[in-house]
Motif scaffolding. Structure first.
Motif, PDB file in Angstrom:
ATOM      1  N   UNK A 234     -15.130  45.564 -26.032  1.00  0.00           N
ATOM      2  CA  UNK A 234     -15.117  45.996 -24.645  1.00  0.00           C
ATOM      3  C   UNK A 234     -15.504  44.839 -23.719  1.00  0.00           C
ATOM      4  N   UNK A 235     -14.880  44.790 -22.535  1.00  0.00           N
ATOM      5  CA  UNK A 235     -15.263  43.774 -21.552  1.00  0.00           C
ATOM      6  C   UNK A 235     -15.290  44.382 -20.150  1.00  0.00           C
ATOM      7  N   UNK A 236     -16.014  43.687 -19.264  1.00  0.00           N
ATOM      8  CA  UNK A 236     -16.129  44.126 -17.873  1.00  0.00           C
ATOM      9  C   UNK A 236     -16.245  42.887 -16.992  1.00  0.00           C
ATOM     10  N   UNK A 237     -15.419  42.839 -15.926  1.00  0.00           N
ATOM     11  CA  UNK A 237     -15.416  41.678 -15.029  1.00  0.00           C
ATOM     12  C   UNK A 237     -15.437  42.141 -13.578  1.00  0.00           C
ATOM     13  N   UNK A 238     -16.267  41.485 -12.769  1.00  0.00           N
ATOM     14  CA  UNK A 238     -16.326  41.749 -11.328  1.00  0.00           C
ATOM     15  C   UNK A 238     -15.230  40.927 -10.639  1.00  0.00           C
ATOM     16  N   UNK A 239     -14.466  41.533  -9.725  1.00  0.00           N
ATOM     17  CA  UNK A 239     -13.420  40.807  -9.004  1.00  0.00           C
ATOM     18  C   UNK A 239     -13.501  41.096  -7.510  1.00  0.00           C
ATOM     19  N   UNK A 240     -13.002  40.149  -6.706  1.00  0.00           N
ATOM     20  CA  UNK A 240     -12.925  40.360  -5.260  1.00  0.00           C
ATOM     21  C   UNK A 240     -11.510  40.819  -4.900  1.00  0.00           C
ATOM     22  N   UNK A 241     -11.205  40.854  -3.606  1.00  0.00           N
ATOM     23  CA  UNK A 241      -9.906  41.371  -3.176  1.00  0.00           C
ATOM     24  C   UNK A 241      -8.748  40.527  -3.696  1.00  0.00           C
ATOM     25  N   UNK A 242      -8.938  39.203  -3.733  1.00  0.00           N
ATOM     26  CA  UNK A 242      -7.894  38.350  -4.310  1.00  0.00           C
ATOM     27  C   UNK A 242      -7.661  38.699  -5.777  1.00  0.00           C
ATOM     28  N   UNK A 243      -8.766  39.002  -6.465  1.00  0.00           N
ATOM     29  CA  UNK A 243      -8.661  39.394  -7.863  1.00  0.00           C
ATOM     30  C   UNK A 243      -7.920  40.711  -8.037  1.00  0.00           C
ATOM     31  N   UNK A 244      -8.131  41.653  -7.113  1.00  0.00           N
ATOM     32  CA  UNK A 244      -7.429  42.939  -7.157  1.00  0.00           C
ATOM     33  C   UNK A 244      -5.927  42.718  -7.042  1.00  0.00           C
ATOM     34  N   UNK A 245      -5.525  41.860  -6.100  1.00  0.00           N
ATOM     35  CA  UNK A 245      -4.098  41.585  -5.908  1.00  0.00           C
ATOM     36  C   UNK A 245      -3.508  40.902  -7.140  1.00  0.00           C
ATOM     37  N   UNK A 246      -4.269  39.990  -7.732  1.00  0.00           N
ATOM     38  CA  UNK A 246      -3.798  39.319  -8.950  1.00  0.00           C
ATOM     39  C   UNK A 246      -3.637  40.331 -10.081  1.00  0.00           C
ATOM     40  N   UNK A 247      -4.588  41.232 -10.208  1.00  0.00           N
ATOM     41  CA  UNK A 247      -4.530  42.265 -11.246  1.00  0.00           C
ATOM     42  C   UNK A 247      -3.299  43.147 -11.056  1.00  0.00           C
ATOM     43  N   UNK A 248      -3.012  43.515  -9.817  1.00  0.00           N
ATOM     44  CA  UNK A 248      -1.872  44.379  -9.546  1.00  0.00           C
ATOM     45  C   UNK A 248      -0.554  43.696  -9.892  1.00  0.00           C
ATOM     46  N   UNK A 249      -0.517  42.371  -9.806  1.00  0.00           N
ATOM     47  CA  UNK A 249       0.688  41.634 -10.156  1.00  0.00           C
ATOM     48  C   UNK A 249       0.888  41.557 -11.661  1.00  0.00           C
ATOM     49  N   UNK A 250      -0.209  41.488 -12.409  1.00  0.00           N
ATOM     50  CA  UNK A 250      -0.095  41.396 -13.863  1.00  0.00           C
ATOM     51  C   UNK A 250      -1.320  41.998 -14.538  1.00  0.00           C
ATOM     52  N   UNK A 251      -1.102  43.058 -15.280  1.00  0.00           N
ATOM     53  CA  UNK A 251      -2.173  43.629 -16.083  1.00  0.00           C
ATOM     54  C   UNK A 251      -1.555  44.288 -17.309  1.00  0.00           C
ATOM     55  N   UNK A 252      -2.414  44.774 -18.208  1.00  0.00           N
ATOM     56  CA  UNK A 252      -1.954  45.261 -19.498  1.00  0.00           C
ATOM     57  C   UNK A 252      -2.585  46.626 -19.783  1.00  0.00           C
ATOM     58  N   UNK A 253      -2.001  47.392 -20.737  1.00  0.00           N
ATOM     59  CA  UNK A 253      -2.498  48.753 -20.981  1.00  0.00           C
ATOM     60  C   UNK A 253      -3.930  48.808 -21.468  1.00  0.00           C
ATOM     61  N   UNK A 254      -4.467  47.689 -21.928  1.00  0.00           N
ATOM     62  CA  UNK A 254      -5.835  47.667 -22.446  1.00  0.00           C
ATOM     63  C   UNK A 254      -6.876  47.498 -21.349  1.00  0.00           C
ATOM     64  N   UNK A 255      -6.471  47.535 -20.086  1.00  0.00           N
ATOM     65  CA  UNK A 255      -7.424  47.290 -18.988  1.00  0.00           C
ATOM     66  C   UNK A 255      -7.079  48.131 -17.768  1.00  0.00           C
TER      67      UNK A 255
END
Length: 312
Positions: A234-255
């Protein structure tokens, strides 16, 4: 919608249904009962073999299927088709190995002169910035057909470190950031997996019985089949708004994203064999991410950056 265009679409609609009601036409074409009755009269006038059946369970029937006129497109539909073709230009591989140049030539030649002029003006006014396809994917057609026919394939899969043989049941294919991916059920491991199509080097159709029913599974909800193994970390990472946009562009079913105390986190898991993948993925966020847990992942990311500095 113009009446002539609506009648053309209505012909195709009733030719497919064979039996219909006024309510069907009203709902499908967003018209009133009076307009539906007038349209039926207009269709009868141009020779559509429609007859009415009265009574509680009555409606309209088509005596026999009709020979339909060629499909015609209005100007807005033509522009939309042209834009769709431009979106495919960055892929040297496409399912069924269709020649995009050939389709483009036929499309342009079929247009009226005024429409052709408008398309040429669009070319001068709009630019399409694509992510170019990075690697060839030789087996897209076979993978897609296997998903359509619900077949199991035996494939050779080459990663950076090893080559393996898998039996997979393809679900769907999709393109993202210059690569083609195949969503599939790994019959060997009895688990949902996503494969890079360019890493599939050989494909063979098998007689293995499919393990999952694809009727309710598609490219949009296939990730619901994914489940972590017992060894997943298991993992957990804090992200800011730029991180949210990056996540929305590319993420995987495990997260996934969660919100706690007005802060946004990525939470999920990775397999012990996916350390290189998860470190590279987190590093792609740059300064927009901070690892909360586990500590080992933080140390691996630190080592990753040290190695980068050593190579400067």
């Amino acid at each position: 919608m113009k009446k002539s265009e609506r009648l053309n679409q209505m012909l195709r609609f009733i030719n497919q249904k064979q039996q219909f009601t006024l309510q069907d036409l009203m709902q499908e074409f967003h018209i009133s009962k009076r307009t539906a009755l007038r349209d039926i009269s207009s269709l009868e006038e141009i020779g559509a073999p429609i007859y009415a059946e009265y009574g509680r369970y009555g409606g309209y029937h088509l005596l026999n299927q009709m020979t339909l006129p060629p499909i015609s497109f209005n100007s807005q539909e033509i522009y939309a088709l042209y834009f769709a073709m431009q979106a495919l230009r960055s892929f040297s591989n496409l399912p069924f190995q269709v020649s995009l140049h050939s389709i483009h030539e036929k499309f342009i030649n079929a247009l009226a002169e005024k429409q052709r002029q408008h398309i040429e003006r669009i070319q001068d006014r709009v630019t399409f910035r694509h992510t170019e396809q990075i690697k060839e994917s030789a087996h897209l057609e076979t993978l897609l057909l296997a998903a359509i026919k619900n077949e199991v394939l035996k494939v050779s899969y080459q990663t950076m470190h090893q080559k393996s043989t898998r039996s997979i049941q393809p679900i769907a294919i999709y393109a993202m950031k210059g690569y083609w991916y195949c969503q599939a059920y790994d019959v060997t491991k009895k688990a949902y997996r996503v494969f890079r199509c360019d890493r599939i080097t050989t494909v063979e159709i098998t007689n293995i019985e499919p393990l999952i029913d694809l009727k309710e599974i598609n490219v949009h909800n296939a990730h619901s089949l994914w489940k972590p193994s017992e060894k997943a970390i298991q993992f957990k990472c804090l992200i800011n708004q730029d991180g949210v946009e990056h996540f929305q562009q590319q993420h995987f079913p495990s997260m996934k994203l969660i919100t706690e105390s007005e802060s946004t986190y990525i939470v999920g898991s990775y397999e012990p064999t996916e350390l290189e993948f998860i470190v590279n993925y987190i590093a792609s966020f740059g300064k927009s991410i901070k690892i909360v847990e586990p500590n080992i992942l933080r140390e691996l990311l630190r080592k990753y950056y040290i190695d980068l500095l050593d190579n400067l």
